[in-house]
Design a protein around this motif. Structure first.
Motif, short mmCIF file in Angstrom:
data_model
loop_
_atom_site.label_atom_id
_atom_site.label_comp_id
_atom_site.label_asym_id
_atom_site.label_seq_id
_atom_site.Cartn_x
_atom_site.Cartn_y
_atom_site.Cartn_z
N GLU A 115 1.29 -1.34 0.24
CA GLU A 115 0.09 -0.48 -0.01
C GLU A 115 0.87 1.34 0.26
OE1 GLU A 115 -3.04 -0.29 3.24
OE2 GLU A 115 -3.79 -2.13 2.87
N TYR A 143 1.00 3.63 -1.97
CA TYR A 143 0.34 5.12 -2.03
C TYR A 143 -1.08 5.38 -1.03
CZ TYR A 143 -3.70 0.76 -1.17
OH TYR A 143 -4.83 0.03 -1.08
N ASN A 144 -0.65 4.55 0.43
CA ASN A 144 -1.08 5.06 0.89
C ASN A 144 -0.17 6.23 2.43
OD1 ASN A 144 -4.26 5.08 2.25
ND2 ASN A 144 -3.56 2.80 2.58
N TYR A 170 1.90 3.46 -11.35
CA TYR A 170 2.16 3.00 -9.82
C TYR A 170 0.99 3.46 -9.37
CZ TYR A 170 1.41 1.17 -5.16
OH TYR A 170 1.01 0.48 -3.94
N LEU A 171 0.42 5.39 -8.58
CA LEU A 171 -0.27 5.93 -8.08
C LEU A 171 -1.26 5.84 -9.37
CD1 LEU A 171 1.08 7.93 -6.30
CD2 LEU A 171 0.35 6.57 -5.44
N ASN A 193 -2.12 3.33 -11.49
CA ASN A 193 -2.96 2.07 -12.33
C ASN A 193 -4.46 1.76 -10.52
OD1 ASN A 193 -1.32 1.68 -14.17
ND2 ASN A 193 0.09 0.79 -13.09
N GLN A 194 -3.82 2.56 -9.33
CA GLN A 194 -3.81 2.42 -8.36
C GLN A 194 -5.66 3.68 -8.52
OE1 GLN A 194 -3.95 0.20 -5.69
NE2 GLN A 194 -2.11 -0.41 -7.22
N THR A 195 -5.18 4.06 -8.75
CA THR A 195 -6.87 4.99 -9.22
C THR A 195 -7.69 4.47 -10.52
OG1 THR A 195 -5.45 7.08 -8.30
CG2 THR A 195 -7.18 7.44 -10.00
N LYS A 241 -7.84 1.23 -10.82
CA LYS A 241 -8.20 0.29 -10.71
C LYS A 241 -9.47 0.40 -9.62
CE LYS A 241 -4.44 -2.80 -9.81
NZ LYS A 241 -3.43 -3.79 -9.91
N GLY A 242 -9.23 1.56 -8.57
CA GLY A 242 -10.69 1.96 -8.07
C GLY A 242 -11.51 1.87 -8.84
N MET A 301 -7.23 -7.41 -4.14
CA MET A 301 -6.02 -6.89 -4.36
C MET A 301 -4.97 -7.43 -5.65
SD MET A 301 -3.19 -5.95 -1.62
CE MET A 301 -4.15 -4.27 -0.72
#
Length: 223
Positions: free
Chosen positions: A86, A88-89, A134-135, A137-139, A141-142, A167
């Motif tokens: 995580e 991103y956190n 990476y950030l 891609n996470q956005t 996915k969300g 995940m």
């Protein structure tokens, strides 16, 4: 042939694309905190402060999420290493872990302090670009995970809800939930949800017990 440490470092997210020489230069000023774990030892807990970058570099581990309302618990098993926990956190508003990470076998991690990430690593153009990707891609996915309620197909909605908690896109998953809570979450009747789960159980897609849905292979669920 077993990879040496520098080759392993090249496989890590954020460090991909760096030459061995660049990694060697980074390691001259960067202190890596390596840790080994026994089976059933927890790395971080959900809600704990996220103030360092942790890589899982070896072992089988479980990722568990407890919903804010305690209506369900979702867990998945993975050996997908290396895995950044995580990251991103680190820079989010809450700066807390969303999941609990526990080794199911002996395992290993290494940790980079947030200060070192800020003051050293993100100064590197390649690492900074990798982190931004990476950030992003996470956005992405969300956003895609929030659309499970839009489908009119009940089977697909159940499958999409399960995937919305994933995940990892493959492997074993476990959902602990009451049937009525699952029905409420996907805006469907308890009877219709029960029919879907009973059908999946009969053809081997899931193993269903009281308030426990075991999915041996998430990739086999409808898409």
């Amino acid at each position: 042939m077993e990879m040496n440490m520098f080759e392993k470092m090249q496989q890590l997210p954020f460090l991909q694309g760096l030459s061995l020489n660049s990694i060697q230069n980074i390691l001259t000023f960067l202190k890596l905190d390596f840790n080994t774990y026994e089976e059933n030892e927890t790395i971080v807990h959900q809600g704990e402060q996220c103030n360092r970058l942790i890589y899982i570099i070896d072992g089988e581990f479980e990722v568990e999420y407890r919903s804010n309302t305690e209506s369900y618990i979702f867990s998945e098993i993975s050996t997908d290493c290396p895995h950044a926990i995580e990251a991103y956190n680190l820079f989010s508003i809450k700066r807390k872990y969303d999941h609990t990470y526990t080794f199911r076998s002996k395992g290993a991690t290494f940790t980079i302090s947030k200060d070192a990430l800020n003051s050293r690593l993100l100064d590197n153009r390649i690492i900074r670009s990798n982190f931004i990707n990476y950030l992003s891609n996470q956005t992405s996915k969300g956003i895609s995970k929030s659309k499970f309620h839009l489908s009119s197909d009940i089977e697909l909605r159940v499958a999409m809800f399960i995937r919305s908690n994933c995940m990892f896109d493959r492997g074993e998953k476990i959902l602990r939930i009451k049937m009525e809570d699952l029905a409420d979450l996907i805006d469907e009747t308890r009877l219709n949800v029960s029919k879907v789960l009973n059908k999946w159980d009969s053809i081997g897609l899931i193993e269903q017990k009281r308030q426990n849905i075991h999915i041996p292979d998430i990739e086999k669920l409808p898409r």
